[in-house]
Design a protein around this motif. Structure first.
Motif, PDB file in Angstrom:
ATOM      1  N   GLU A 115      81.565  55.267  77.052  1.00  0.00           N
ATOM      2  CA  GLU A 115      82.012  55.056  75.671  1.00  0.00           C
ATOM      3  C   GLU A 115      81.240  53.927  75.009  1.00  0.00           C
ATOM      4  O   GLU A 115      80.797  54.046  73.874  1.00  0.00           O
ATOM      5  CB  GLU A 115      83.513  54.733  75.636  1.00  0.00           C
ATOM      6  N   MET A 159      85.883  54.931  67.005  1.00  0.00           N
ATOM      7  CA  MET A 159      86.817  54.168  67.818  1.00  0.00           C
ATOM      8  C   MET A 159      87.404  53.101  66.905  1.00  0.00           C
ATOM      9  O   MET A 159      86.663  52.364  66.256  1.00  0.00           O
ATOM     10  CB  MET A 159      86.105  53.529  69.001  1.00  0.00           C
ATOM     11  N   TYR A 167      90.910  56.414  69.740  1.00  0.00           N
ATOM     12  CA  TYR A 167      89.687  57.207  69.576  1.00  0.00           C
ATOM     13  C   TYR A 167      89.966  58.434  68.728  1.00  0.00           C
ATOM     14  O   TYR A 167      90.912  59.174  68.970  1.00  0.00           O
ATOM     15  CB  TYR A 167      89.160  57.636  70.948  1.00  0.00           C
ATOM     16  N   ARG A 209      93.444  54.967  73.826  1.00  0.00           N
ATOM     17  CA  ARG A 209      92.506  54.596  74.879  1.00  0.00           C
ATOM     18  C   ARG A 209      92.966  53.386  75.680  1.00  0.00           C
ATOM     19  O   ARG A 209      92.877  53.382  76.888  1.00  0.00           O
ATOM     20  CB  ARG A 209      91.122  54.297  74.291  1.00  0.00           C
TER      21      ARG A 209
END
Length: 133
Positions: free
Chosen positions: A19, A85, A105, A119
């Motif tokens: 990520e 995000m 996210y 997340r």
């Protein structure tokens, strides 16, 4: 059980690393928008679970979004359909944890029931400056 726990931690670490590599630089810290408040609302039951609160059917606890930082997926434009995000700082009504940072996210393509995914979360006893994590 130890082997499963270590595999889960390794998977989480790998996911976090992927990520971080895929996301662009963070925006400046800004006041939370109504959209950020909506994102917090969408993941509020998960937040309550992480705060060790028993969910009460039909009742939502107060989670007030105060600030946010946005990171957009690399190699994408600034369009509405790009994956993002969100790091959101919230004030809670929980005496033990009055402040939390929530990481939410929003994928570029919705493939699940919810359009966003919880997340991570950090709990704080006092107010701190919002950071990415």
């Amino acid at each position: 059980m130890g082997a499963l726990t270590s595999k889960a931690k390794a998977f989480d670490a790998d996911l976090h690393q992927r990520e971080e590599h895929a996301l662009g630089p963070p925006s400046k810290t800004m006041d939370a928008s109504e959209y950020a408040q909506e994102l917090v609302y969408l993941v509020s039951k998960t937040i309550e679970t992480h705060l060790n609160l028993l969910p009460v059917p039909g009742k939502r606890r107060t989670l007030e979004a105060k600030q946010m930082i946005i990171r957009v997926l690399k190699n994408k434009g600034e369009g509405e359909n790009d994956g993002k995000m969100y790091y959101i700082k919230c004030k809670t009504e929980v005496a033990e944890w009055p402040w939390i940072f929530v990481k939410v996210y929003e994928p570029p393509l919705v493939t699940d029931v919810s359009r966003v995914g919880f997340r991570a979360m950090k709990k704080m006893k006092e107010e701190y400056k919002l950071v990415t994590f």
